[in-house]
Write an enzyme that holds these catalytic residues in place. Structure first.
Site, PDB file in Angstrom:
ATOM      1  N   TYR A   1       0.803  -1.223   0.000  1.00  0.00           N
ATOM      2  CA  TYR A   1       0.000   0.000   0.000  1.00  0.00           C
ATOM      3  C   TYR A   1       0.837   1.274   0.000  1.00  0.00           C
ATOM      4  CZ  TYR A   1       1.233  -0.594   4.881  1.00  0.00           C
ATOM      5  OH  TYR A   1       1.935  -0.794   6.037  1.00  0.00           O
ATOM      6  N   GLY A   2       2.149   1.158  -0.185  1.00  0.00           N
ATOM      7  CA  GLY A   2       2.995   2.353  -0.116  1.00  0.00           C
ATOM      8  C   GLY A   2       4.167   2.290  -1.070  1.00  0.00           C
TER       9      GLY A   2
ATOM     10  N   LEU B   1       6.128   0.071  -1.980  1.00  0.00           N
ATOM     11  CA  LEU B   1       6.302  -1.136  -2.811  1.00  0.00           C
ATOM     12  C   LEU B   1       5.363  -1.149  -4.021  1.00  0.00           C
ATOM     13  CD1 LEU B   1       6.669  -3.683   0.090  1.00  0.00           C
ATOM     14  CD2 LEU B   1       8.439  -3.150  -1.590  1.00  0.00           C
TER      15      LEU B   1
ATOM     16  N   GLU C   1      11.039  -3.866   5.171  1.00  0.00           N
ATOM     17  CA  GLU C   1       9.961  -3.350   6.027  1.00  0.00           C
ATOM     18  C   GLU C   1      10.341  -3.295   7.508  1.00  0.00           C
ATOM     19  OE1 GLU C   1       7.330  -1.917   5.150  1.00  0.00           O
ATOM     20  OE2 GLU C   1       6.782  -2.617   3.172  1.00  0.00           O
TER      21      GLU C   1
END
Length: 102
Positions: free
Chosen positions: A7-8, A10, A72
């Site tokens: 959601y960001g 990536l 992450e």
């Protein structure tokens, strides 16, 4: 192989998308019960029963998943959890990185 909801940074067109270069794109999806937070350098998600997060789903191999875990900060900044997401109006299971609030 497992499914990964991102959601960001990536996502396609973002700075870390190259980590998913060998992964199969499955489509855009929605995660219910979370909201996205702006953490200045990257986003994170936290539980919020009234919100949704839009993102993308990829099928990743074990090597790619390990590389993404390192990126992450899995276990430190984020925890990788199992979640139900909505892909093409169908519920499926996928891994998601949830922000560890401090």
């Amino acid at each position: 192989m497992e499914r990964l909801f991102v959601y960001g940074t990536l996502m396609k067109g973002q700075r870390a998308h190259d980590l998913l270069e060998n992964s199969k794109y499955l489509g855009k999806a929605i995660l219910k019960g979370y909201r996205k937070m702006d953490l200045i350098y990257y986003p994170g998600i936290v539980k919020d029963k009234n919100s949704i997060v839009e993102g993308e789903v990829y099928e990743v191999d074990e090597h790619t998943k390990q590389r993404v875990d390192v990126y992450e900060g899995e276990g430190y900044l984020f925890k990788c959890i199992d979640a139900e997401i909505n892909l093409n109006n169908k519920p499926i299971k996928a891994k998601v990185y949830e922000y560890i609030e401090r």
